[in-house]
Design a protein around this motif. Structure first.
Motif, PDB file in Angstrom:
ATOM      1  N   UNK A  23       0.826  -1.208   0.000  1.00 53.23           N
ATOM      2  CA  UNK A  23       0.000   0.000   0.000  1.00 53.23           C
ATOM      3  C   UNK A  23       0.862   1.260   0.000  1.00 53.23           C
ATOM      4  N   UNK A  24       1.954   1.244   0.749  1.00 57.76           N
ATOM      5  CA  UNK A  24       2.827   2.422   0.820  1.00 57.76           C
ATOM      6  C   UNK A  24       3.447   2.736  -0.539  1.00 57.76           C
ATOM      7  N   UNK A  25       3.958   1.718  -1.217  1.00 54.63           N
ATOM      8  CA  UNK A  25       4.534   1.947  -2.540  1.00 54.63           C
ATOM      9  C   UNK A  25       3.457   2.270  -3.575  1.00 54.63           C
ATOM     10  N   UNK A  26       2.271   1.680  -3.417  1.00 58.69           N
ATOM     11  CA  UNK A  26       1.177   1.986  -4.345  1.00 58.69           C
ATOM     12  C   UNK A  26       0.824   3.462  -4.292  1.00 58.69           C
ATOM     13  N   UNK A  27       0.862   4.040  -3.108  1.00 60.68           N
ATOM     14  CA  UNK A  27       0.554   5.470  -2.974  1.00 60.68           C
ATOM     15  C   UNK A  27       1.602   6.334  -3.662  1.00 60.68           C
TER      16      UNK A  27
ATOM     17  N   UNK B 228      11.401  -0.727   8.444  1.00 60.52           N
ATOM     18  CA  UNK B 228      10.237  -1.156   7.656  1.00 60.52           C
ATOM     19  C   UNK B 228       8.935  -0.680   8.282  1.00 60.52           C
ATOM     20  N   UNK B 229       8.883  -0.567   9.623  1.00 61.05           N
ATOM     21  CA  UNK B 229       7.641  -0.112  10.261  1.00 61.05           C
ATOM     22  C   UNK B 229       7.374   1.362   9.953  1.00 61.05           C
ATOM     23  N   UNK B 230       8.377   2.071   9.443  1.00 64.02           N
ATOM     24  CA  UNK B 230       8.172   3.470   9.047  1.00 64.02           C
ATOM     25  C   UNK B 230       7.155   3.584   7.914  1.00 64.02           C
TER      26      UNK B 230
ATOM     27  N   UNK C 214      12.621   9.732   6.662  1.00 63.19           N
ATOM     28  CA  UNK C 214      11.892   9.727   5.385  1.00 63.19           C
ATOM     29  C   UNK C 214      12.317   8.573   4.485  1.00 63.19           C
ATOM     30  N   UNK C 215      12.201   7.360   4.975  1.00 66.00           N
ATOM     31  CA  UNK C 215      12.734   6.194   4.267  1.00 66.00           C
ATOM     32  C   UNK C 215      12.019   5.972   2.942  1.00 66.00           C
ATOM     33  N   UNK C 216      10.690   5.946   2.978  1.00 63.04           N
ATOM     34  CA  UNK C 216       9.937   5.727   1.737  1.00 63.04           C
ATOM     35  C   UNK C 216      10.216   6.836   0.736  1.00 63.04           C
ATOM     36  N   UNK C 217      10.260   8.072   1.210  1.00 63.49           N
ATOM     37  CA  UNK C 217      10.554   9.189   0.325  1.00 63.49           C
ATOM     38  C   UNK C 217      11.938   9.096  -0.290  1.00 63.49           C
ATOM     39  N   UNK C 218      12.916   8.673   0.498  1.00 70.61           N
ATOM     40  CA  UNK C 218      14.280   8.544  -0.015  1.00 70.61           C
ATOM     41  C   UNK C 218      14.385   7.430  -1.051  1.00 70.61           C
TER      42      UNK C 218
ATOM     43  N   UNK D 210      13.137   7.253  -8.666  1.00 68.22           N
ATOM     44  CA  UNK D 210      12.765   8.252  -9.673  1.00 68.22           C
ATOM     45  C   UNK D 210      13.990   8.702 -10.464  1.00 68.22           C
ATOM     46  N   UNK D 211      15.083   8.914  -9.786  1.00 66.15           N
ATOM     47  CA  UNK D 211      16.310   9.341 -10.456  1.00 66.15           C
ATOM     48  C   UNK D 211      16.890   8.247 -11.352  1.00 66.15           C
ATOM     49  N   UNK D 212      16.452   7.023 -11.127  1.00 69.03           N
ATOM     50  CA  UNK D 212      16.957   5.907 -11.923  1.00 69.03           C
ATOM     51  C   UNK D 212      15.902   5.325 -12.857  1.00 69.03           C
ATOM     52  N   UNK D 213      14.970   6.171 -13.265  1.00 69.07           N
ATOM     53  CA  UNK D 213      14.084   5.796 -14.355  1.00 69.07           C
ATOM     54  C   UNK D 213      12.639   5.534 -14.032  1.00 69.07           C
ATOM     55  N   UNK D 214      12.245   5.575 -12.757  1.00 71.63           N
ATOM     56  CA  UNK D 214      10.853   5.274 -12.419  1.00 71.63           C
ATOM     57  C   UNK D 214       9.893   6.321 -12.966  1.00 71.63           C
ATOM     58  N   UNK D 215      10.400   7.538 -13.193  1.00 70.58           N
ATOM     59  CA  UNK D 215       9.518   8.622 -13.635  1.00 70.58           C
ATOM     60  C   UNK D 215       9.359   8.696 -15.145  1.00 70.58           C
ATOM     61  N   UNK D 216       9.946   7.759 -15.871  1.00 71.42           N
ATOM     62  CA  UNK D 216       9.744   7.742 -17.315  1.00 71.42           C
ATOM     63  C   UNK D 216       8.311   7.321 -17.615  1.00 71.42           C
ATOM     64  N   UNK D 217       7.611   8.146 -18.326  1.00 75.30           N
ATOM     65  CA  UNK D 217       6.208   7.873 -18.622  1.00 75.30           C
ATOM     66  C   UNK D 217       6.106   7.025 -19.881  1.00 75.30           C
ATOM     67  N   UNK D 218       5.377   5.921 -19.749  1.00 73.82           N
ATOM     68  CA  UNK D 218       5.159   5.044 -20.884  1.00 73.82           C
ATOM     69  C   UNK D 218       3.665   4.762 -21.001  1.00 73.82           C
TER      70      UNK D 218
END
Length: 293
Positions: free
Chosen positions: A89-93, A260-262, A272-276, A282-290
């Motif tokens: 759920x955290x990553x889905x958000x 992980x409980x963060x 800010x573990x999830x944010x980091x 994102x810097x390694x390609x997650x933000x490429x829109x396809x």
């Protein structure tokens, strides 16, 4: 106010021990009511434990999403994917399809069987995630504790994915939370799990670093009394020697379970573990829109 604080502390303790049904049910409550589409118990292999769950966030028709394959911890002996919907759920958000796989455990198996399971789960994801609107060209690996070790081994040691007809080049980047990447077993169960001693280099991630592995983000909590900082330091040093790509962060006041409980919705994050992790991906390609055809 004080009463609410006491309740929050009690709930935090339930989740941190990660073994009470009440604590886990509360941590995973948002997934029950969210608009994340969850598919459970998909077989990624023939063995009964080779099952995974897929969490797909809401998205536009035809939109293809980045993927995180997450490996949970538990000393290679305990744990279940059923404990970690809060991670999905955290990553889905953050806009990721999340895959959480079960893997074999000691003493039923010994190293490297659980890493082989990890490679099979990654291979299944690469080959099938498009069926869930995932983009296999934006595949990331993350893990906590023993799960970080499994994820790092799959990322660094080429032979695991080669056995599945693939290479680590399918992985955009890896993020490890408090991983035991380079240690020498000195307790009887770990000696049996990873031994004999001449086999120890094969379970140390540093052995396989050649500078060509995907970028790594290594995170550790300064209050961690379970996995020593030396594991991260040795891996960073080897990657730097080989001129690979690595980033790291140390979080003050954060313990092993906190890493992980963060990600639990009702706990105030100590870092800010999830944010980091998201920023690194994102810097390694997650933000490429396809957009899918």
């Amino acid at each position: 106010m004080f009463a609410l604080q006491k309740i929050a502390i009690a709930l935090s303790s339930l989740v941190l021990v990660a073994c009470t049904k009440v604590g886990l049910s509360l941590a995973n409550l948002p997934n029950t009511f969210s608009d994340t589409e969850t598919t459970n118990d998909i077989a990624y292999g023939a063995e009964p434990w080779q099952k995974l769950d897929v969490y797909v966030p809401p998205h536009s028709p035809g939109q293809s999403l980045p993927i995180v394959v997450f490996f949970y911890g538990g000393s290679w002996k305990d744990g279940s994917k059923d404990m970690y919907p809060f991670v999905g759920e955290a990553f889905a958000k953050k806009g990721y399809i999340t895959v959480i796989a079960d893997y074999s455990k000691y003493p039923q198996v010994k190293f490297p069987t659980f890493v082989e399971d990890g490679a099979k789960a990654v291979a299944w994801t690469y080959r099938h995630i498009a069926e869930y609107q995932g983009d296999p060209e934006r595949l990331f690996i993350a893990g906590h504790s023993a799960g970080a070790h499994i994820g790092a081994m799959v990322t660094a040691d080429k032979h695991y994915l080669q056995a599945e007809g693939l290479t680590p080049s399918i992985i955009n980047a890896f993020a490890g939370l408090s991983g035991p990447y380079d240690f020498v077993p000195n307790e009887e169960d770990y000696m049996d799990m990873f031994g004999p001693p001449e086999n120890y280099p094969n379970m140390q991630v540093t052995t396989f670093i050649d500078g060509k592995e995907p970028p790594m983000l290594l995170l550790w909590g300064a209050d961690d009394t379970i996995v020593g900082k030396s594991n991260m330091d040795k891996l960073i040093a080897k990657i730097n020697v080989e001129q690979g790509a690595v980033e790291s962060k140390v979080y003050e006041g954060v313990g092993h379970a906190d890493m992980v409980s963060s990600l639990v919705w009702f706990l105030k994050s100590k870092a800010p573990i999830l944010g980091d992790v998201n920023e690194f991906f994102q810097h390694n390609g997650a933000n490429k829109i396809k957009v899918q055809d």
